[in-house]
Design an enzyme around this catalytic site. Structure first.
Site, PDB file in Angstrom:
ATOM      1  N   GLN A 109      -0.981 -18.040  56.312  1.00  0.00           N
ATOM      2  CA  GLN A 109      -1.955 -16.725  56.372  1.00  0.00           C
ATOM      3  C   GLN A 109      -2.685 -16.987  56.630  1.00  0.00           C
ATOM      4  O   GLN A 109      -3.676 -16.771  57.733  1.00  0.00           O
ATOM      5  CB  GLN A 109      -1.619 -16.292  54.747  1.00  0.00           C
TER       6      GLN A 109
ATOM      7  N   CYS B  55      -4.370 -10.255  53.684  1.00  0.00           N
ATOM      8  CA  CYS B  55      -3.065 -10.511  54.817  1.00  0.00           C
ATOM      9  C   CYS B  55      -2.266  -9.779  54.167  1.00  0.00           C
ATOM     10  O   CYS B  55      -1.329  -9.935  54.924  1.00  0.00           O
ATOM     11  CB  CYS B  55      -2.742 -12.135  53.515  1.00  0.00           C
TER      12      CYS B  55
ATOM     13  N   ARG C 212      -0.178 -13.823  62.434  1.00  0.00           N
ATOM     14  CA  ARG C 212       1.010 -14.856  61.974  1.00  0.00           C
ATOM     15  C   ARG C 212       2.224 -15.300  62.941  1.00  0.00           C
ATOM     16  O   ARG C 212       2.362 -16.120  62.945  1.00  0.00           O
ATOM     17  CB  ARG C 212       1.598 -13.944  61.124  1.00  0.00           C
TER      18      ARG C 212
ATOM     19  N   ARG D 237       9.778 -19.883  50.657  1.00  0.00           N
ATOM     20  CA  ARG D 237       8.990 -19.063  49.409  1.00  0.00           C
ATOM     21  C   ARG D 237       9.282 -19.293  48.448  1.00  0.00           C
ATOM     22  O   ARG D 237      10.598 -18.593  48.284  1.00  0.00           O
ATOM     23  CB  ARG D 237       8.997 -17.743  50.145  1.00  0.00           C
TER      24      ARG D 237
ATOM     25  N   HIS E 161      -1.344 -20.267  50.224  1.00  0.00           N
ATOM     26  CA  HIS E 161      -0.545 -19.856  51.227  1.00  0.00           C
ATOM     27  C   HIS E 161      -1.173 -20.889  52.894  1.00  0.00           C
ATOM     28  O   HIS E 161      -1.454 -19.568  53.592  1.00  0.00           O
ATOM     29  CB  HIS E 161      -0.647 -18.177  51.400  1.00  0.00           C
TER      30      HIS E 161
ATOM     31  N   ASP F  97      -7.418  -9.689  48.771  1.00  0.00           N
ATOM     32  CA  ASP F  97      -5.955  -9.911  48.577  1.00  0.00           C
ATOM     33  C   ASP F  97      -5.936  -8.901  47.272  1.00  0.00           C
ATOM     34  O   ASP F  97      -6.631  -8.484  46.852  1.00  0.00           O
ATOM     35  CB  ASP F  97      -5.269 -10.955  48.226  1.00  0.00           C
TER      36      ASP F  97
HETATM   37  N1   CP Z   1       0.796 -11.892  53.791  1.00  0.00           N
HETATM   38  C1   CP Z   1       2.418 -12.015  53.688  1.00  0.00           C
HETATM   39  O1   CP Z   1       2.355 -13.147  54.141  1.00  0.00           O
HETATM   40  O2   CP Z   1       2.978 -10.507  53.569  1.00  0.00           O
HETATM   41  P1   CP Z   1       4.349 -11.240  53.287  1.00  0.00           P
HETATM   42  O3   CP Z   1       4.775 -10.989  51.666  1.00  0.00           O
HETATM   43  O4   CP Z   1       5.414  -9.711  53.878  1.00  0.00           O
HETATM   44  O5   CP Z   1       4.992 -12.303  53.961  1.00  0.00           O
HETATM   45  N1  NVA Z   2      -1.405 -13.230  46.520  1.00  0.00           N
HETATM   46  C1  NVA Z   2       0.128 -12.443  47.520  1.00  0.00           C
HETATM   47  C2  NVA Z   2      -0.239 -12.860  48.711  1.00  0.00           C
HETATM   48  C3  NVA Z   2       0.992 -11.757  49.496  1.00  0.00           C
HETATM   49  C4  NVA Z   2       1.200 -11.889  50.384  1.00  0.00           C
HETATM   50  C5  NVA Z   2       0.871 -12.497  46.649  1.00  0.00           C
HETATM   51  O1  NVA Z   2       1.073 -14.304  46.079  1.00  0.00           O
HETATM   52  O2  NVA Z   2       1.202 -12.194  46.182  1.00  0.00           O
END
Ligand code: CP
Ligand code: NVA
Length: 310
Positions: free
Chosen positions: A136, A267, A295, A106, A133, A227
């Site tokens: 997701q 998400c 997930r 990440r 992502h 989101d």
């Molecule tokens: N939806 C998602 O990726 O959540 P987190 O940021 O908590 O991993």
């Molecule tokens: N778009 C959001 C998704 C979090 C899971 C972010 O990148 O913060």
């Protein structure tokens, strides 16, 4: 079990062919229904998880998911130091490939996860970057299929920021033939290159991808997705974004303009009172916790497809 996917790394969601999505969803269903049958498929295999940003769902679903397959996940907190700072991304990847069987990362910069994929011999999975992502999106489209059955020609309307979640979702939904509509304020839409990619998928599947600035475009939606207005890394713009995105809040009025049966998706984490109201996210139409559960099953199917078993 051999590797079933025809690519090494999963970085955007565009890697998947329609046939691969079908096969991944079949294994996702099997993993969800009969977890006992997969108890040792990753025995003796290790996955390193590098996280520059916070996480609840992604971290927990990968760690528990890998344990349920008999594998070992090592979580490496990278929140205080970006990957590539202490040593190059190249050297980082070359070290990790000697010890582990897959990398889940990440990152802020998408180039970092691309670099890891380029230099490591082992599979690399994007667990969210600034631009995509894809894990997701897998869980989301799988959750839609659970609820709606066939997805071809069904209308999925994403309301809000054309961000990382939106990018992978539109690519995967277009791959399976959905009619995808992205609704949001001017200047906050998805990147041209992502739009082109999603449209090329839609051309093959018979789906479509369109953009609108008008919240009424939710009309006829089988599902409405939203989101956060401010993603991780853009916090300095939060105030301005609250103002710009205000008219795009997913509330009872907006859902009433969709269809009587429209599902609500997010998400998570949700910012209740901003992009979505309590009334909508807590309603029976909301499938946000199905998405969260799926997930784990979808990612486990992905890992097996990339790593094989045994
Ligand atoms: N939806 C998602 O990726 O959540 P987190 O940021 O908590 O991993
Ligand atoms: N778009 C959001 C998704 C979090 C899971 C972010 O990148 O913060």
């Amino acid at each position: 079990m051999k590797r079933t996917l025809g690519f090494k790394d999963y970085l955007t969601a565009a890697e998947l062919t329609p046939a691969e999505v079908t096969s991944l969803f079949a294994s996702t269903t099997a993993l969800k229904k009969e977890p006992g049958a997969f108890r040792s498929v990753l025995a003796g295999r290790s996955v390193v998880m590098l996280f520059e940003k916070p996480s609840l769902r992604t971290r927990v679903t990968f760690e528990i998911g890998i344990a349920r397959l008999g594998g070992h996940a090592l979580f490496y907190d990278h929140s205080r130091e970006r990957i590539g700072e202490r040593e190059s991304v190249h050297d980082y990847a070359k070290n990790l490939e000697r010890w582990c069987d897959a990398i889940v990362a990440r990152t802020f910069s998408h180039e970092v996860v691309e670099g890891l994929a380029r230099h490591a011999r082992v599979p690399v999975v994007n667990a969210l970057s600034d631009d995509f992502h894809p894990c997701q999106a897998l869980a989301d489209v799988f959750s839609l299929r659970e609820r709606l059955g066939g997805l071809k020609g069904k209308r999925l309307v994403f309301v809000g920021d054309g961000n990382n979640v939106c990018a992978s979702l539109m690519i995967l939904a277009a791959t399976v033939g959905m009619d995808v509509v992205i609704v949001g304020p001017e200047g906050y839409g998805p990147d041209e290159s992502v739009l082109r990619l999603a449209r090329s998928k839609a051309t093959i599947s018979g789906g479509s991808v369109s953009l609108s600035h008008d919240p009424s475009a939710v009309r006829g939606a089988a599902a409405v997705y939203t989101d956060a207005w401010t993603s991780m890394g853009w916090e300095s713009e939060a105030q301005e974004r609250r103002r710009v995105f205000g008219p795009y809040q997913v509330n009872a009025d907006l859902m009433a303009r969709a269809s009587d049966s429209a599902l609500f998706m997010h998400c998570l984490p949700a910012h209740r009172g901003e992009e979505v109201t309590d009334e909508v996210i807590d309603s029976p139409r909301s499938i946000v916790f199905d998405q969260a559960e799926n997930r784990m099953h979808a990612q486990n199917a992905l890992l097996l497809g990339l790593m094989g078993s045994g």
